[in-house]
Design a protein around this motif. Structure first.
Motif, short mmCIF file in Angstrom:
data_model
loop_
_atom_site.label_atom_id
_atom_site.label_comp_id
_atom_site.label_asym_id
_atom_site.label_seq_id
_atom_site.Cartn_x
_atom_site.Cartn_y
_atom_site.Cartn_z
N THR A 27 0.82 -1.21 0.00
CA THR A 27 0.00 0.00 0.00
C THR A 27 0.86 1.26 0.00
O THR A 27 0.72 2.13 0.86
CB THR A 27 -1.00 0.01 1.18
N TYR A 82 1.81 4.68 -1.85
CA TYR A 82 1.09 5.63 -2.70
C TYR A 82 1.99 6.44 -3.63
O TYR A 82 1.60 6.73 -4.76
CB TYR A 82 0.28 6.59 -1.83
N ASP A 83 3.16 6.84 -3.15
CA ASP A 83 3.96 7.76 -3.95
C ASP A 83 5.46 7.50 -3.74
O ASP A 83 5.86 6.69 -2.90
CB ASP A 83 3.62 9.22 -3.62
N GLN A 88 1.95 -2.05 -4.59
CA GLN A 88 0.97 -0.97 -4.66
C GLN A 88 -0.40 -1.55 -5.02
O GLN A 88 -0.47 -2.57 -5.70
CB GLN A 88 1.36 0.04 -5.75
N THR A 107 1.96 3.44 -10.02
CA THR A 107 2.48 4.80 -10.04
C THR A 107 3.88 4.76 -10.65
O THR A 107 4.81 4.21 -10.02
CB THR A 107 2.55 5.38 -8.61
#
Length: 221
Positions: free
Chosen positions: A78, A80-81, A98, A102
């Motif tokens: 998990t 995100y960036d 993820q 991304t």
């Protein structure tokens, strides 16, 4: 930095392609669950980044693994960036997952030779993730698409390596359906860790379930 090379991570996944995913804000519980999985035979574990406490706990789990689970590859999920990815890479994450894809996370993982497993669903998303450098893609949520979807993907994309999470149950029937369809690995969370077992601190039952699942997988080969 990562304690294990990307080669070792992919080897561990190939050997025991059952990946528990777990988060708990209590360090003691997180350590006990991780050790129970290790004692049951698991060598790949995803700690899920789903709480404010996750970074601090993950850093301590890295140290715990060094002493108690030396053959385990420990990843973080998990993400995100790229900022989050870099922080966990600095802590020693062996791989990164993820729920979506991304590109910036893929880039930073490639820079540090960290296996990156982005979330996908469609054939286009799978191919785009592979072009970005993913050697294994995650199909999530698996319960929405089902094993038939994975089997269909393997027709035009026979070389794609797919990890399925969501909808995988710790049973012979479920494991067989996903691996027969062509999944390279499966991830399991809440199905492996019923709240009642955690509340009772019945970690031996978790170890037993893990051992049974590994036995089931080996029987499918």
């Amino acid at each position: 930095m990562a304690r294990n090379s990307s080669t070792v991570v992919y080897q561990r996944i190939s050997e025991t392609p059952i990946v528990p995913l777990f988060f708990n804000a209590d360090l003691g519980v997180a350590q006990s669950v991780l050790k129970a999985c290790y004692d049951g035979g698991i060598r790949v574990f995803e700690f899920t980044n789903r709480g404010a406490e996750a970074p601090a706990i993950f850093a301590k789990l890295i140290d715990f693994c060094e002493k108690e689970c030396p053959d385990l590859v420990l990843g973080i999920g998990t993400i995100y960036d790229a900022k989050q990815a870099y922080e966990f890479i600095q802590m020693g994450a062996d791989f990164m997952l993820q729920p979506f894809t991304t590109p910036e996370v893929g880039e930073i993982c490639a820079k540090h030779d960290i296996p990156w497993m982005p979330g996908t669903m469609t054939l286009t998303e799978i191919r785009n993730a592979e072009v970005l450098g993913a050697k294994i893609v995650k199909i999530f949520p698996g319960n929405v698409v089902g094993p038939g979807f994975v089997k269909a993907i393997k027709g035009p994309m026979p070389h794609s390596k797919i990890m399925v999470t969501g909808g995988v149950e710790p049973t012979h029937e479920s494991m067989k359906s996903w691996f027969d369809a062509g999944a390279s690995a499966v991830g399991m969370g809440s199905q492996l860790f019923p709240p009642a077992l955690i509340a009772k601190q019945d970690y031996q039952s978790i170890s037993n379930t893990i051992s049974d699942l590994i036995h089931i997988y080996k029987g499918l080969k």
